[in-house]
Design a protein around this motif. Sequence first.
Motif, mmCIF file in Angstrom:
data_model
loop_
_atom_site.group_PDB
_atom_site.id
_atom_site.type_symbol
_atom_site.label_atom_id
_atom_site.label_comp_id
_atom_site.label_asym_id
_atom_site.label_seq_id
_atom_site.Cartn_x
_atom_site.Cartn_y
_atom_site.Cartn_z
ATOM 1 N N ASP A 100 48.656 102.064 -0.102
ATOM 2 C CA ASP A 100 49.521 101.558 0.963
ATOM 3 C C ASP A 100 50.161 100.244 0.519
ATOM 4 N N LYS A 103 49.108 96.945 2.137
ATOM 5 C CA LYS A 103 47.766 96.508 1.767
ATOM 6 C C LYS A 103 47.730 96.058 0.308
ATOM 7 N N GLY A 161 42.273 91.937 3.021
ATOM 8 C CA GLY A 161 41.998 93.031 3.933
ATOM 9 C C GLY A 161 40.571 93.039 4.418
ATOM 10 N N THR A 165 38.065 94.387 -2.538
ATOM 11 C CA THR A 165 39.093 94.943 -3.424
ATOM 12 C C THR A 165 38.972 94.328 -4.807
#
Length: 225
Positions: A100, A103, A161, A165
């Motif tokens: 996305d 994101k 987010g 990650t």
Amino acid sequence: MVAHDCPSDSLTRPSVENYSMGGRSRSSVKASVNANRKKSKKKGLNANRGGSLPSDPQEKFPQHTKPALEDNGLYLAESRSIAMYLISKYAKDDSLYPKDVNKRVLVDQRLFFDQDLYNRIFNVFRPKFYGEQVDTGSIDKVNEGLETLNRMLDGKQWLAGDKITLADYAVANSLSALEFVPESGIDPTKQPNIKEWLPRVESSHPKYGESLKELREGFKKMEQK
């Protein structure tokens, strides 16, 4: 990415060649990618550990840095770009580097921030291995970067987010280099949000902890030379 210590549940197929200068960066790739893997077959060689260089390393990898990745005619340098590529192409899902755009761009921004932060840390870390004094200006710049990082984490569990990650692994890995320059007086854990975030990252996946241990052992060996 370091090709040794790769478990059977790892990423698929890329051939990774490690040579020239390095240390932190290759561990950064390994640490982040280890957390999200499929099957892989990788071969690695490291000139610093007695391996031989490719016959045409300058043509394949003009930067002459490691880690360096070769995958079906694609040649990549820079640890962050390698991790981004491996996760995008071979990971079991996109949680570490989202597909996305809204994101992913936040992860990208944090990775660009990490590049700047690591360069600041490197200017404090490097003089130790050349018997040089670190100037206070370099120390101030790292502390400024840590203050920024602390603001990024304000009210958040993760950097980009609501899930861990690649950005979290990359930045945490950069901060680990500061453990070997305690004389600088720089302590990331003086920043409250960073103090809570670092153990959260380290405990997020057992393979990340193993990679950090390997990195710390590597720095110790460098100190002894």
